[in-house]
Design a protein around this motif. Structure first.
Motif: not given
Length: 558
Positions: A231-247
């Motif tokens: 998912v990082h390779l396909r959508a590099p902004d995923y983990w920033h959004y998921f960790f910072w916003v969602e958690h």
């Protein structure tokens, strides 16, 4: 004697299976999908199958990064097996509740070496009203609860193992469960087992067990890393959004979603314990008094109370978050209730029966008064809802009668009390008032106008939940938003998706050219703050209580 015990055990398991089929599996196809939750999870999984993209979650064709992937995988597999049905949408959640109940049965029997207490624990869990509500509703909490519970069961079993090989296998399985939990709902699935296990290791003075942590970490990484990298390779902004916003922001920030006070979960826990509320104090006291079980009881109480306090401290709160607290509570109650029954201590059993009779009776009375229009300023059940009102009364009349029979026959109270929510579960889909259906269940309205909507080149909605429900029923991901973005704001921020959202002014400018390409439909949810006031005049306006269809026919040129 052994044969009789086996027969009795099989009878108990068959009754539990029958209860699960009747209360959980049978009704889930008979209820419309609620917005926004159920329609959201239905549509994400439908789009996953349609697009063939099993890596990056999408909702209405937009990136949707609020959750990881495993829950969507399970829902998609369910739709592949059972089709695009309500049963398929809810099956993964319901199956997770059933597997959790099976885990509770096994673990309780392993702890106490007593199949009756294991059956009692499982019956308590499946009939807890909060467990039942979430387990027959399409959200990810039932699934992540299964993995959290399996993680903690593996931890405790591994802790007791005497042989290194067994211990390593247990911790490896613990890591697999934690990894699946992470893939279902993220970092919270790792935090909860840690805050339960670490204090318990301190209590037991077994911190040397941490040397096996590498096994759990290794298997957890083996399970979760392939998708995390993909998912990082396909959508590099995923983990920033998921960790910072969602958690971080969702649980602790000043702008946390669903903000609620610290004590929010106390009434949720109390109400969620129905139909066992009256027996909880006596059952827990009875279990605590078993000195030889003290380490087990401390672990179960830690498993129940520490997550409860953890989620209470978070600023963002939803009732579903404390679902993991109910498995250990059920195990404690199963042991205590059977002790009370075997010792014929009927006082708390009768108190519990009276509470269920009171609960069912008050709701029957309230529904009758509401139906007669004697209470409440707003009409809940209309003159067209006589059948729904009658069935709603039957739901809680069934609860009252189960309480009455358990009062009359306290020695059979385990089975009778567990049956309290059975009629409610079977009839709920037909007992909802039209006012609620026309507010939170738009499938009926959409179904009435499928022809117009199918014939529309462009379909808009002013509400995300309604838009997702349109996508699900029309089987198209190109639904557009008018004047509201909600949880899709992040996906809409992508410059490539600008045409998915229009405000009132830009819609009026866009409409004439769009009508040359085909019909345009705008389906609105009519609630304060959402009702559009600047829509161009439509060829046809079809209102129905909380929903309205504005229909613009294609412009034809000579």
């Amino acid at each position: 004697m052994s044969t009789m015990k086996t027969l009795s055990q099989k009878t108990g398991l068959w009754l539990l299976t029958l209860f699960f089929v009747l209360a959980y599996l049978l009704p889930i196809n008979n209820r419309l999908l609620w917005i926004p939750d159920e329609s959201r999870y239905a549509e994400i999984s439908r789009e996953m199958i349609q697009s063939g993209d099993w890596i990056v979650p999408h909702l209405l064709g937009l990136h949707y990064f609020e959750k990881p992937i495993a829950g969507y995988w399970l829902n998609s597999i369910s739709q592949l097996l059972f089709g695009e049905t309500h049963f398929a949408v809810r099956f993964a959640s319901t199956l997770s509740a059933g597997l959790t109940a099976l885990l509770i049965f096994w673990f309780s029997n392993w702890l106490f070496q007593n199949y009756k207490k294991a059956i009692a624990a499982t019956a308590c869990y499946l009939s807890f009203i909060l467990v039942y509500a979430i387990g027959t509703y399409s959200v990810l909490d039932s699934m992540v609860t299964l993995w959290l519970n399996l993680t903690l069961v593996c931890f405790y079993v591994s802790l007791q193992a005497r042989h290194s090989r067994t211990k390593l296998l247990g911790y490896a399985l613990m890591g697999v469960a934690a990894g699946l939990g992470f893939l279902t709902k993220g970092f919270i699935s790792l935090a909860v087992p840690v805050i339960v296990a670490l204090p318990y290791l301190v209590y037991r003075k077994q911190l040397n067990e941490l040397r096996y942590l590498w096994v759990a970490l290794l298997t957890m990484l083996l399970v979760s890393l392939p998708w995390a990298i993909a998912v990082h390779l396909r959508a590099p902004d995923y983990w920033h959004y998921f960790f910072w916003v969602e958690h971080i922001q969702r649980f602790s920030g000043n702008d946390a979603q669903h903000k609620a006070p610290f004590w929010y979960y106390l009434p949720v826990l109390v109400a969620g314990c129905l139909p066992w509320l009256g027996v909880v104090p006596a059952a827990l006291r009875q279990t605590w008094q078993q000195n030889q079980l003290r380490p087990v009881v401390v672990f179960l109480l830690s498993w129940c109370l520490i997550p409860f306090l953890f989620f209470s401290a978070a600023k963002g709160k939803l009732p579903t978050y404390i679902l993991p607290c109910f498995a250990p509570l059920a195990i404690l109650l199963g042991h205590g209730i059977m002790e009370l029954i075997e010792q014929k201590k009927w006082q708390s059993i009768r108190l519990n029966s009276w509470i269920n009779m009171l609960f069912g009776g008050l709701l029957v009375l309230a529904l009758i008064l509401v139906g007669l229009g004697l209470v409440g300023k707003k009409t809940v059940y209309t003159t067209e809802d006589h059948l729904a009102l009658t069935l709603a009364i039957c739901c809680f009349l069934g609860w009252l009668l189960a309480g009455w029979f358990s009062l009359r026959y306290p020695e059979k109270s385990l089975l009778l009390t567990a049956c309290c929510p059975l009629v409610l579960g079977l009839l709920l889909g037909w007992s909802l008032p039209s006012t609620l259906i026309n507010s939170k269940l738009p499938e009926t309205f959409i179904s009435k106008h499928l022809q117009e909507l199918h014939d529309s080149r462009f379909v808009f909605s002013n509400d995300v939940g309604l838009a997702v429900s349109l996508g699900w029923q029309l089987q198209r991901a190109d639904i557009r938003l008018f004047g509201a973005d909600g949880e899709l704001a992040y996906g809409l921020a992508d410059s490539a998706q600008k045409d998915k959202y229009l405000n009132a002014e830009s819609f009026a400018q866009w409409l004439p050219q769009a009508r040359e390409q085909g019909n345009v439909a705008v389906v609105t949810r009519n609630k304060p703050g959402l009702i559009p006031t600047k829509l161009p005049q439509a060829d046809e306006v079809i209102p129905q209580q909380n929903f309205t269809l504005f229909y613009y026919r294609q412009t034809k040129h000579d």
